[in-house]
Write an enzyme that holds these catalytic residues in place. Structure first.
Site, mmCIF file in Angstrom:
data_model
loop_
_atom_site.group_PDB
_atom_site.id
_atom_site.type_symbol
_atom_site.label_atom_id
_atom_site.label_comp_id
_atom_site.label_asym_id
_atom_site.label_seq_id
_atom_site.Cartn_x
_atom_site.Cartn_y
_atom_site.Cartn_z
ATOM 1 N N HIS A 1 -10.751 -4.946 7.897
ATOM 2 C CA HIS A 1 -11.432 -4.710 6.629
ATOM 3 C C HIS A 1 -12.546 -3.673 6.773
ATOM 4 C CE1 HIS A 1 -9.305 -8.304 5.442
ATOM 5 N NE2 HIS A 1 -9.809 -8.262 4.227
ATOM 6 N N GLU B 1 0.807 -1.220 0.000
ATOM 7 C CA GLU B 1 0.000 0.000 0.000
ATOM 8 C C GLU B 1 0.843 1.273 0.000
ATOM 9 O OE1 GLU B 1 -0.775 -2.697 1.803
ATOM 10 O OE2 GLU B 1 -2.641 -3.262 0.811
#
Lengths: 326, 378
Positions: free
Chosen positions: A129, A60
């Site tokens: 998540h 990321e």
């Protein structure tokens, strides 16, 4: 006009943005051939080429750095962080680099980047998540944080985010992706990035909410209406900046406020909204401001999600408490 | 023909594998400590002319002089944060000489001289060090853009950003590269790996420098990793990775030039580890190297610094002498004097400008803050 799911509206906006400006690029983990794990970018690589819609290696921070570098060479990157719980991996790129670039370069350089990412509970995901981490990014100077609550706004706000020369964190509610449908205008249109919407008019109590908490608040308003309480629901649309003016107009009308968020109670967006109301409109208030939020724990293990998340009933109860306060 | 059994033995030969890693990376050297040319063929390959040598020498001297003056000014409180560069002139300036205006520099905070070399005036570098926004405008005296990102404070972040620019240049089919500098400590950061790996995955136009100067503030290079060569970290991403004598200007230039050509041609990135040394403290903010290294060690490294060998090599060729050097240093000194005056006369910065530079389109609360600070003249 067409009846579309929340995710179809997002896909529509991405398609239009790629079509409008050849400098827009979409990249992230699995966004290419696979169309993203939720299919938000389905078919876009085939339509616009691998040069403009492409997969990244699995890192990321690298994705964030890539966006900064591509923006430096004149592109308008739309980067995807597969789940917003992965924010921590890309935090330096977002909060340490892209958000500071305009300030650092003394206004000589902008970072027209959109960070798209799904967030929000209710779908029993694994840990990291579903977290509502908008409060963390909303505290970063130099970022806009956008959280649409319906398909029409999802499209208009995304197109505005892509047009914006400020970096935008655009958060998509995971639960609403396929559970919510709504009328979405055809073609290209934009929705302002600093204007809240009145999602429902009412005169007895103002419910201020955003993102996935808006449909919950609207459901609560319907329940309240059955008992003769007319709630006005303000949908912030953007949690940074916050449209205090629209909130103020509603507060002056109703004199009673409940702020609703899916995130934990500590710090966060609701706290800021309450503080601004207290500073500016306290003399219009007839009751203490109420707040509905999640408990101050880590986002819960999936099987406990139903007990942990705030629900329409919680909003109804808090609204009644505020309305009945003398 | 090697049997499966032989191959299996090789796979399981841990000692052998470590030895192979250690052996693989010879150091590129063209000049020895005394300025003697060690490899005529490599020198020819560099295509350096006498004029180039003079240019490189001047750039290194400029950097040394800026270092000396900055350190002195910092002691008088007239310079802000400065990370000394003495010892690294070849690693920085001779490598930078291989890049053009079209190439994008991603510097660490010790790489101020490379940015100045691209046209960023010293008065801006002084303001940057003092903490003034005007120093963060990367333009020349004439307002032409300078292709450099700001000196990166977060070690390693310049690598992922360089990968992005490198990909952008490749997409635009430009004959240009992104080149980034970090240090030995930087190779421990996650962003170091991510940047090198992203550039490798896209075969993007990037050249990554690791200036192995021995120390990350006080932590010696040996404590960063068990890898015998930092260049080996580039191998993990499948890219050409070199070790170069960072005290040797000719070797630095040759390595940088060939890496640039390779990357610009679309072959992907190159990683270059430069063996150099930081001869001075980490920064002007109170670091005392004698807490973590010996006087003798520092003295040994001073004997190897790049100016000594370059002077000898060029004097031998008859293209450099003391007089030329003194004249040039006087020129640099007077330029720096002028630049300090410019820096001293810059308007005070305003909080209202900071607010305006935070978002292009401010929200209501920020507009109120802008109004407030403007009304106070701040």
């Amino acid at each position: 006009m067409a009846n579309k799911t929340y995710i179809a509206a997002i896909q529509d906006a991405l398609d239009l943005a790629l079509d409008k400006d050849e400098n827009t690029l979409i990249f992230g983990e699995d966004v290419g051939e696979n169309g993203g794990v939720f299919r938000a970018t389905d078919g876009l690589q085939a339509k616009y080429s691998e040069d403009r819609v492409f997969n990244t290696p699995l890192a990321e921070s690298g994705i964030g750095g890539l966006a900064i570098g591509l923006a430096t060479t004149g592109y308008r990157p739309i980067m995807e962080i597969q789940f917003f719980g992965f924010l921590f991996e890309v935090m330096d790129s977002i909060a340490g680099q892209m958000s500071r670039a305009r300030y650092r370069f003394n206004g000589t350089r902008n970072m027209p980047i959109v960070v798209r990412s799904p967030y929000g509970g209710g779908t029993k995901t694994p840990e990291m998540h579903a977290d509502n981490l908008e409060g963390i990014v909303a505290q970063v100077p130099g970022l806009r944080v956008v959280m649409p609550a319906n398909p029409a706004d999802a499209k208009g706000l995304l197109l505005s985010s892509i047009e914006s020369d400020d970096p935008v964190v655009y958060l998509e509610n995971l639960h609403l992706y396929r559970s919510m449908k709504g009328e979405v205008a055809d073609g290209y249109y934009t929705t302002p990035l600093d204007k809240a919407a009145i999602a429902r008019e009412g005169s007895d109590v103002t419910i201020v909410s955003y993102g996935g908490a808006v449909p919950v608040s609207l459901k609560a308003a319907d329940e309240l209406a059955k008992e003769g309480i007319e709630a006005e629901v303000v949908d912030l649309r953007t949690v940074s900046p916050i449209d205090i003016e629209t909130i103020g107009e509603s507060v002056k009308k109703t004199g009673r406020v409940v702020v609703v968020q899916e995130a934990q109670r500590m710090a966060g967006v609701a706290a800021t909204v309450m503080a601004e109301i207290s500073e500016r409109f306290i003399l219009s208030l007839k009751a203490p401001i109420g707040r509905v939020a999640a408990p101050d724990t880590v986002y819960p293990f999936a099987q406990a999600e139903n007990d942990w998340m705030m629900k329409a009933d919680d909003v109804v109860a808090k609204a009644k408490e505020v309305v009945n306060y003398d | 023909m090697a049997s499966i059994a032989d191959a299996n033995k090789k796979v399981l030969d841990f000692d052998g594998q470590l030895q192979a890693q250690d052996d693989f990376f010879p150091t590129l050297k063209l000049l020895d400590n005394d300025g003697k040319l060690l490899d005529k063929a490599a020198y020819k390959r560099s295509e350096l002319t006498d004029e180039d040598l003079v240019e490189i020498m001047k750039k290194m001297l400029f950097s040394r002089q800026l270092d000396i003056r900055s350190t002195k000014l910092a002691k008088q409180g007239r310079f802000g944060f400065f990370a000394p560069t003495a010892g690294q002139e070849a690693s920085q300036m001779a490598s930078a000489y291989a890049f053009g205006k079209e190439d994008w520099l991603f510097p660490g905070y010790r790489d101020i001289p490379e940015i100045v070399d691209k046209g960023w005036p010293v008065w801006k570098a002084i303001l940057w060090s003092r903490g003034h926004a005007k120093g963060n405008e990367f333009t020349t005296e004439d307002g032409e853009p300078v292709n450099s990102w700001m000196p990166q404070i977060i070690i390693g972040a310049q690598y992922v950003e360089a990968a992005g620019v490198a990909l952008g240049l490749k997409k635009r089919k430009e004959d240009a590269v992104a080149y980034a500098y970090t240090g030995d400590g930087g190779t421990s950061q996650g962003d170091f790996y991510e940047g090198v790996n992203f550039a490798s995955a896209y075969k993007a136009n990037a050249v990554f420098f690791v200036q192995n100067n021995g120390y990350a503030i006080s932590t010696p290079r040996e404590l960063q990793t068990a890898a015998p060569h930092l260049a080996a970290k580039g191998w993990g991403s499948g890219i050409p990775s070199l070790v170069v004598d960072g005290m040797d200007p000719l070797a630095m230039y040759l390595a940088a030039k060939e890496a640039r050509a390779w990357a610009a041609a679309g072959n992907g990135p190159v990683l270059i580890e430069t063996l150099t040394n930081r001869l001075e403290p980490h920064s002007t903010a109170g670091d005392d190297p004698l807490r973590y290294r010996t006087k003798e060690d520092i003295a040994e490294w001073w004997k190897k610094e790049p100016l000594i060998r370059m002077r000898k090599f060029m004097s031998e060729k008859g293209i450099w002498d003391d007089e030329k050097e003194e004249d040039y240093i006087a020129e640099v000194d007077s330029y720096i004097d002028d630049q300090i005056k410019i820096a001293d006369n810059i308007d005070k910065q305003k909080i209202s400008d900071f607010l305006k530079n935070t978002l292009e389109v401010p929200g209501q609360v920020m507009k109120e803050q802008i109004e407030h600070f403007e009304s106070e003249g701040k």
